[in-house]
Design a protein around this motif. Sequence first.
Motif, PDB file in Angstrom:
ATOM      1  N   HIS A 230       0.843  -1.198  -0.217  1.00  0.00           N
ATOM      2  CA  HIS A 230      -0.061  -0.015   0.086  1.00  0.00           C
ATOM      3  C   HIS A 230       0.876   1.373   0.215  1.00  0.00           C
ATOM      4  O   HIS A 230       0.532   2.211  -0.682  1.00  0.00           O
ATOM      5  N   GLU A 231       2.038   1.299   0.794  1.00  0.00           N
ATOM      6  CA  GLU A 231       2.842   2.635   0.921  1.00  0.00           C
ATOM      7  C   GLU A 231       3.529   2.829  -0.522  1.00  0.00           C
ATOM      8  O   GLU A 231       3.562   4.025  -0.713  1.00  0.00           O
ATOM      9  N   SER A 232       4.078   1.559  -1.007  1.00  0.00           N
ATOM     10  CA  SER A 232       4.691   1.887  -2.115  1.00  0.00           C
ATOM     11  C   SER A 232       3.801   2.459  -3.366  1.00  0.00           C
ATOM     12  O   SER A 232       4.134   3.263  -4.243  1.00  0.00           O
ATOM     13  N   THR A 233       2.482   1.877  -3.409  1.00  0.00           N
ATOM     14  CA  THR A 233       1.484   2.217  -4.140  1.00  0.00           C
ATOM     15  C   THR A 233       1.160   3.867  -4.113  1.00  0.00           C
ATOM     16  O   THR A 233       0.823   4.579  -5.078  1.00  0.00           O
ATOM     17  N   VAL A 234       1.047   4.248  -2.785  1.00  0.00           N
ATOM     18  CA  VAL A 234       0.712   5.583  -2.498  1.00  0.00           C
ATOM     19  C   VAL A 234       1.871   6.750  -3.059  1.00  0.00           C
ATOM     20  O   VAL A 234       1.482   7.609  -3.656  1.00  0.00           O
ATOM     21  N   VAL A 235       2.979   6.081  -2.721  1.00  0.00           N
ATOM     22  CA  VAL A 235       4.150   6.988  -3.211  1.00  0.00           C
ATOM     23  C   VAL A 235       4.190   7.049  -4.647  1.00  0.00           C
ATOM     24  O   VAL A 235       4.107   8.236  -5.410  1.00  0.00           O
ATOM     25  N   ARG A 236       3.944   5.910  -5.411  1.00  0.00           N
ATOM     26  CA  ARG A 236       3.990   6.022  -6.988  1.00  0.00           C
ATOM     27  C   ARG A 236       2.760   7.092  -7.401  1.00  0.00           C
ATOM     28  O   ARG A 236       2.955   7.745  -8.329  1.00  0.00           O
ATOM     29  N   ARG A 237       1.538   6.848  -6.778  1.00  0.00           N
ATOM     30  CA  ARG A 237       0.392   7.522  -7.136  1.00  0.00           C
ATOM     31  C   ARG A 237       0.755   9.035  -6.891  1.00  0.00           C
ATOM     32  O   ARG A 237       0.323   9.765  -7.713  1.00  0.00           O
ATOM     33  N   SER A 238       1.207   9.529  -5.941  1.00  0.00           N
ATOM     34  CA  SER A 238       1.297  10.848  -5.573  1.00  0.00           C
ATOM     35  C   SER A 238       2.249  11.468  -6.582  1.00  0.00           C
ATOM     36  O   SER A 238       1.941  12.534  -7.015  1.00  0.00           O
ATOM     37  N   TYR A 239       3.476  10.833  -6.987  1.00  0.00           N
ATOM     38  CA  TYR A 239       4.324  11.468  -8.067  1.00  0.00           C
ATOM     39  C   TYR A 239       3.679  11.439  -9.388  1.00  0.00           C
ATOM     40  O   TYR A 239       3.673  12.372 -10.172  1.00  0.00           O
ATOM     41  N   ALA A 240       2.980  10.174  -9.729  1.00  0.00           N
ATOM     42  CA  ALA A 240       2.199  10.150 -11.051  1.00  0.00           C
ATOM     43  C   ALA A 240       1.224  11.193 -11.255  1.00  0.00           C
ATOM     44  O   ALA A 240       1.223  11.882 -12.288  1.00  0.00           O
ATOM     45  N   ASP A 241       0.447  11.272 -10.178  1.00  0.00           N
ATOM     46  CA  ASP A 241      -0.485  12.444 -10.298  1.00  0.00           C
ATOM     47  C   ASP A 241       0.062  13.695 -10.469  1.00  0.00           C
ATOM     48  O   ASP A 241      -0.413  14.777 -11.098  1.00  0.00           O
ATOM     49  N   LEU A 242       1.241  14.256  -9.669  1.00  0.00           N
ATOM     50  CA  LEU A 242       1.781  15.379  -9.759  1.00  0.00           C
ATOM     51  C   LEU A 242       2.295  15.544 -11.105  1.00  0.00           C
ATOM     52  O   LEU A 242       1.914  16.840 -11.696  1.00  0.00           O
ATOM     53  N   PHE A 243       2.894  14.725 -11.752  1.00  0.00           N
ATOM     54  CA  PHE A 243       3.286  14.709 -13.247  1.00  0.00           C
ATOM     55  C   PHE A 243       2.281  15.041 -14.044  1.00  0.00           C
ATOM     56  O   PHE A 243       2.253  15.886 -14.927  1.00  0.00           O
TER      57      PHE A 243
END
Length: 659
Positions: A230-243
């Motif tokens: 879950h934590e890895s997914t949240v981190v990837r999601r936050s940067y992907a959405d920022l991009f």
Amino acid sequence: MPPAANKPVKLACLACRAAKIRCDGKMPCASCSMHQEECKYQASRRGGARRGPVAAAELAKKRARRMAEKASGNIQNPDADVRHRSHNHHIRTSEPAILPPSLLSLTQSIPRPFNTSLGNCSTDLSSPLGGIGEEEDVLSTLEDPKWSIRAYGCDQDLINAYYIFIHPYLPFLPPPATAQYEDKCVAVDMRSFLADPSMMPYWPTSPVSLALAGILALLPPPGESHPLQHESTVVRRSYADLFARSALESLENSLESSPQADLAKGLRSTLHPAVPKKLEPVLALGLLSLFECCQHGNVSKMRIRANQALTTAMDLSLHEENSQTGCLDAQRRCWWSTMFLVYQSSIMNSSPPIITINDPRITTIFPEFRGCREPWPLLVHAQEALLRSCEIGRQLIKEGPGSNLLHSIKDNVESLDCFILELAAEIDRFRCVTNYQGAEADASRNLWSISNALVHTARLTLHRVRAFTDRPVLIPDCCDYLAIGSKQSSEGAHDFYLSSGRIAEINAVFPFTEQESVKICFHSCLVVSRVFRRLPSPNPMYSDTTETEDTVPWASRRSLASPRSIPYMACCELQSFCIMAMILWKVRTAMCSGNLASYLYLLDRPSCSTQWQDAERLVEELQNGMEALARSIQADTVFEGLARMAKEVERTYKNTLVD
């Protein structure tokens, strides 16, 4: 005294600041009251004098160093050469990039909940993973970081990654302008769930490169031990959405109508010398359409982005062939990739496309792969067949006043089935058998495979209702081509029940018997399962300079366990999986009741002496097909839009295969 309604307040609440809307300064404010969100206030740290881009970049670097010092007690050398480090394979870094001043405001971006999409942020400020606060609230206290993000150090590495992970499944761009090389991603260690551009070794500047970076950030970097945690997914999601949000902001300055003649005179993209810079907004919107589909599972927003791309493309006259532009290949690929997304999003939204492939205004011809143009017409005609099948399926399902089935539907079904069979035969005749390697070769082969999956999905969609009128069609609500009216079950799926009167109408007008339609669905599902079982994974180790023995054969390549592809075709997999589950249930029920004779029509030349062995082989074939589709869907769950689908498939798979 509350502030005047026509004046901005000095302190907006966190939710209004995140959504970039005006706050009335009350407690709670009107917006939070309306949306039932927690209303919190906190002083902004974005004020102060503006000292230009150099000073802003230095402030970002100092802030990142303080964050690293607080988390690990060890400040890395801020003068290391970022570009040099980006070309060392799989280097881990936490050093900040030099950012444009316009991005400094984005360093406070919040990772959104899973079921939101770009442009519609609804942040749970009570969650420990969301909300704006001081660095102490979001930094981990662990000595070693547990998560990492895939990033790239320059545009050259970014476009090389595009040709590895995206181009083979939907070729937006012309062939590579330079020799391909191994993926040179940078695994950036993270100690915070909060997306911070200063942590990236390089921050793209164009809309298309930002959109590319957003999709690629979703892919776990090499060596990630728990990519689906879950934590890895949240981190990837936050940067992907920022991009992705940065790409949308960048598009606001790029979207403008321009005459087609300017394509030949304007600047070229920094990503590819054969692509005019004016095409970048169209390409970026296409990539963001894929992002909405695969990451957020938001097919409505996918259609909005695809239609925006189409409108922009028509403003640039990309639909009109013109050899004077000097960029015909880029124009053709951009146009037909956009048309593909428009059709795909229309199919998934059960709505007609805003422009059809038969529109007389379209004179741009299909792109070529080494002089071969076959994959593209096969692909778009397969989409056309699926769109027509969906329309007939909706006519069959829809009940109510004025929904009586006309006798003409019989002719429509017969003509469409004949068209589908002719298209399937043409696809089988084409069968790309070239032995050359690279992104272009993979794209040609994959488009043929995807065309095959689409045309057989069209056929089973046409026959699905006729084949299964005796029991409800269980379809997860995250994706269905025939969703008309339904009763939602507790498992988050839809049960479609047909009344006895509607079943009688279908039996009277449909030109195929129930057994014929079941057999057609069975054979088409097996074709779809074979397509996705054989679909090659991205090959990050590929290089044009490698020796022949190091080049992995296309048919046997399994370089990545996850993801398998860019999964915009997951609904085809889901459709076939559900139908095979229903057929398997029927056959097993017949075997248990001793009434196997009722399903002998599914067997190949059955005889009384071998019918049980034949039935067991049939069950095994169905199980293998379901397993192939389930594995393919599960492998792509790094894209969160497939999460619910994968859970429903796993649940159905376990329930169906219980002996």
